[in-house]
Design a protein around this motif. Sequence first.
Motif, short mmCIF file in Angstrom:
data_model
loop_
_atom_site.label_atom_id
_atom_site.label_comp_id
_atom_site.label_asym_id
_atom_site.label_seq_id
_atom_site.Cartn_x
_atom_site.Cartn_y
_atom_site.Cartn_z
N ASP A 180 0.82 -1.23 0.00
CA ASP A 180 0.00 0.00 0.00
C ASP A 180 0.84 1.27 0.00
O ASP A 180 0.49 2.26 0.65
N ASP A 228 -0.03 1.60 -4.09
CA ASP A 228 -1.43 1.42 -3.71
C ASP A 228 -2.38 1.66 -4.88
O ASP A 228 -2.13 2.50 -5.75
N GLU A 269 -0.72 -2.26 -7.80
CA GLU A 269 -1.91 -2.95 -7.31
C GLU A 269 -3.15 -2.43 -8.04
O GLU A 269 -3.21 -1.26 -8.40
#
Length: 287
Positions: free
Chosen positions: A177, A199, A233
């Motif tokens: 993250d 993130d 991500e």
Amino acid sequence: SVKGEGRGTVRFFEPAMEAQLQARRQLESELALAVARGEFRLHYQPIVNGRTGEIETFEALIRWQHPVRGLIGPAEFIPLAEQSDLIVGLGQWVIETACADAARWPRPWRVSINVSPSQLRLSDVPAAVAAALERHELDPARMVVEITESVFIQDADAAVVVLNRLRAMGLRLALDDFGTGYSSLSYLQLFKFDKLKIDRTFVRRLGENSDTLTIVRAIVNLAHNLGMHVTAEGVETAGQLAILRALECDQMQGYLFGRPAPEVRIAETDAALMRGPLAAPLVRAAA
Ligand code: C2E
Ligand code: MG
Ligand code: MG
Ligand code: MG
């Protein structure tokens, strides 16, 4: 209920909050029994090589198969587990199960597990990992530990000691993250992670917001200059993928490549991916 209050006092406690608290207590007591009852499941999501599209890693993501409420996501119970020592038993189960599963996979993909900062503080994670790796004869090089930078908030020195022990065992460490916490950059001086995971709040805005592109490019360059790999991500669109490839992001993860699933399936792996999104020509990101 609260007695002795003056007339006209607003009592926020009843009944909505009371009910909420009750539901929470119930979930907490069920959580304490859930490991023994075998109600947790690990789902696995592929993480692919940004250039070739080959699957390199599967991230283990926990779910709770609740007998009444059905499948519950980690956002609903991990924070609860972290507030007590329940996270220790739950984390232990994750380590054990991820090793057992990965040892049976048809190819030597890496398995990436999420470890809570509180779990790292309250238990001997390196010892638990070492025991599970040995029990399942899994090469330590096949395991990745993902942790958020909040691990450094309480006792940074202690966290660094534990992370170094994991590194010395041959595991890889990923900072999860990245970019969402507080003073992220200062933590990069404390421990050199093998990779940063950008993130998905950044990835979501790629292509919509030119400032986001600048920020993501800076993160990728920073990581590379510090000798770290970068994983993006939450990659959901071909447009996001094209930009991330142009920025030379090393690994991608997101619904575009595969959702978390109870089984790793060879059918949805390399060959299929190469024919899919990654077969698209590399598009240069707008400067
Ligand atoms: P995380 O480690 O950052 O995991 C990525 C989350 O993003 C997962 O949510 C995943 O399902 C979701 N995701 C992946 N690709 C996409 C995408 O393309 N679009 C969208 N919208 N979402 C995507 P999930 O499974 O709900 O997990 C949430 C968080 O719960 C994880 O975030 C992690 O912090 C925590 N968690 C999950 N499993 C464990 C565990 O075993 N132990 C601990 N301590 N925490 C866990
Ligand atoms: Mg993660
Ligand atoms: Mg993450
Ligand atoms: Mg996340």
